[in-house]
Design a protein around this motif. Sequence first.
Motif, PDB file in Angstrom:
ATOM      1  N   GLU A  10     -48.195 -13.712 -62.930  1.00  0.00           N
ATOM      2  CA  GLU A  10     -48.189 -13.052 -61.625  1.00  0.00           C
ATOM      3  C   GLU A  10     -49.496 -12.327 -61.360  1.00  0.00           C
ATOM      4  OE1 GLU A  10     -44.356 -11.146 -60.286  1.00  0.00           O
ATOM      5  OE2 GLU A  10     -43.899 -11.390 -62.417  1.00  0.00           O
ATOM      6  N   VAL A  25     -40.968 -20.651 -49.326  1.00  0.00           N
ATOM      7  CA  VAL A  25     -40.748 -20.519 -50.759  1.00  0.00           C
ATOM      8  C   VAL A  25     -39.727 -21.551 -51.211  1.00  0.00           C
ATOM      9  CG1 VAL A  25     -40.052 -18.965 -52.625  1.00  0.00           C
ATOM     10  CG2 VAL A  25     -41.264 -18.044 -50.627  1.00  0.00           C
ATOM     11  N   GLU A  26     -40.047 -22.219 -52.315  1.00  0.00           N
ATOM     12  CA  GLU A  26     -39.142 -23.229 -52.857  1.00  0.00           C
ATOM     13  C   GLU A  26     -39.122 -23.130 -54.368  1.00  0.00           C
ATOM     14  OE1 GLU A  26     -38.280 -28.034 -52.385  1.00  0.00           O
ATOM     15  OE2 GLU A  26     -39.728 -27.001 -51.096  1.00  0.00           O
ATOM     16  N   ASN A  27     -37.939 -23.198 -54.944  1.00  0.00           N
ATOM     17  CA  ASN A  27     -37.781 -23.108 -56.393  1.00  0.00           C
ATOM     18  C   ASN A  27     -37.492 -24.486 -56.979  1.00  0.00           C
ATOM     19  OD1 ASN A  27     -37.986 -20.174 -56.759  1.00  0.00           O
ATOM     20  ND2 ASN A  27     -36.123 -20.115 -55.526  1.00  0.00           N
ATOM     21  N   LEU A  31     -39.399 -22.575 -61.432  1.00  0.00           N
ATOM     22  CA  LEU A  31     -40.686 -22.096 -60.937  1.00  0.00           C
ATOM     23  C   LEU A  31     -40.593 -21.863 -59.437  1.00  0.00           C
ATOM     24  CD1 LEU A  31     -43.014 -24.606 -62.817  1.00  0.00           C
ATOM     25  CD2 LEU A  31     -42.766 -22.159 -63.314  1.00  0.00           C
ATOM     26  N   THR A  32     -41.360 -20.901 -58.933  1.00  0.00           N
ATOM     27  CA  THR A  32     -41.357 -20.569 -57.515  1.00  0.00           C
ATOM     28  C   THR A  32     -42.668 -21.014 -56.887  1.00  0.00           C
ATOM     29  OG1 THR A  32     -39.945 -18.654 -57.922  1.00  0.00           O
ATOM     30  CG2 THR A  32     -41.094 -18.726 -55.814  1.00  0.00           C
ATOM     31  N   TYR A  34     -45.056 -21.460 -53.469  1.00  0.00           N
ATOM     32  CA  TYR A  34     -45.314 -20.824 -52.171  1.00  0.00           C
ATOM     33  C   TYR A  34     -46.196 -21.769 -51.352  1.00  0.00           C
ATOM     34  CZ  TYR A  34     -43.778 -16.625 -54.670  1.00  0.00           C
ATOM     35  OH  TYR A  34     -43.070 -15.701 -55.415  1.00  0.00           O
ATOM     36  N   LEU A  46     -48.574 -21.065 -57.149  1.00  0.00           N
ATOM     37  CA  LEU A  46     -47.533 -20.543 -58.025  1.00  0.00           C
ATOM     38  C   LEU A  46     -48.146 -19.956 -59.271  1.00  0.00           C
ATOM     39  CD1 LEU A  46     -45.789 -23.151 -60.286  1.00  0.00           C
ATOM     40  CD2 LEU A  46     -47.919 -23.684 -59.088  1.00  0.00           C
TER      41      LEU A  46
END
Length: 227
Positions: A10, A25-27, A31-32, A34, A46
């Motif tokens: 991060e 945002v999609e997981n 993992l996330t 952007y 990410l």
Amino acid sequence: MKIGVIGPTENEIMPFIEEICNKKVENVAMLTFYRGIYKNSNVVALYCGVCKVNAAIATQILIDKFNVTHIIVTGVAGGIDNILNIGDTVISTEITYHDVDEGILTEYHPWMESIYFKADSKLVELCRAVIDKNTFTQKIFFGRIVTGEAFISDSGRTEIISKYHPLCVDMETASIAHVCYVNNVPFIAIRSITDTEEECGVEVFENNCISVSNNSINIVKKILESL
């Protein structure tokens, strides 16, 4: 053109992600990702997690699911060459593993001619142009990065220098370069130095990580503004 931007943690990428506009945002695979726009560039960013497998998973997903056309790695690294000071930045020209037997890459998939993954020449030249046109607070070097899953001790440093002569070492770049190589996706890494031979250890790394990460991010931003 769609740019994938990867940071291991991060701290190494969230300051950039916070500036992405129209974020979605999609997981995927824990993992996330952007998706959005930065300065008219389509980006997917990410933090992938530390170490090689995590980085490789993230890279393949960026290519397969999000259809990125180029990948930029941003983050920090440990200085190996004594020319580097804390805060300086290394831009990759070639990358390899320091903890993988050389024959693995040349005698088996992907049957490389050498052990070194080459950064994309057009991205390298773009970086040079960006550096010429802008003022950065740190010194910036172009050269070799090596990757392995360990903090480097004195004995490990000596062996790495004798075999590879890199500028710096990290835990993800070669695996990302590896995935980009087999998928024919242009790639470059931008890594800033958190620790050196004189100032080393986990505490030094942790104390410098946030501030040093911004040195890499600032170059990534200028690259994206120039595309």
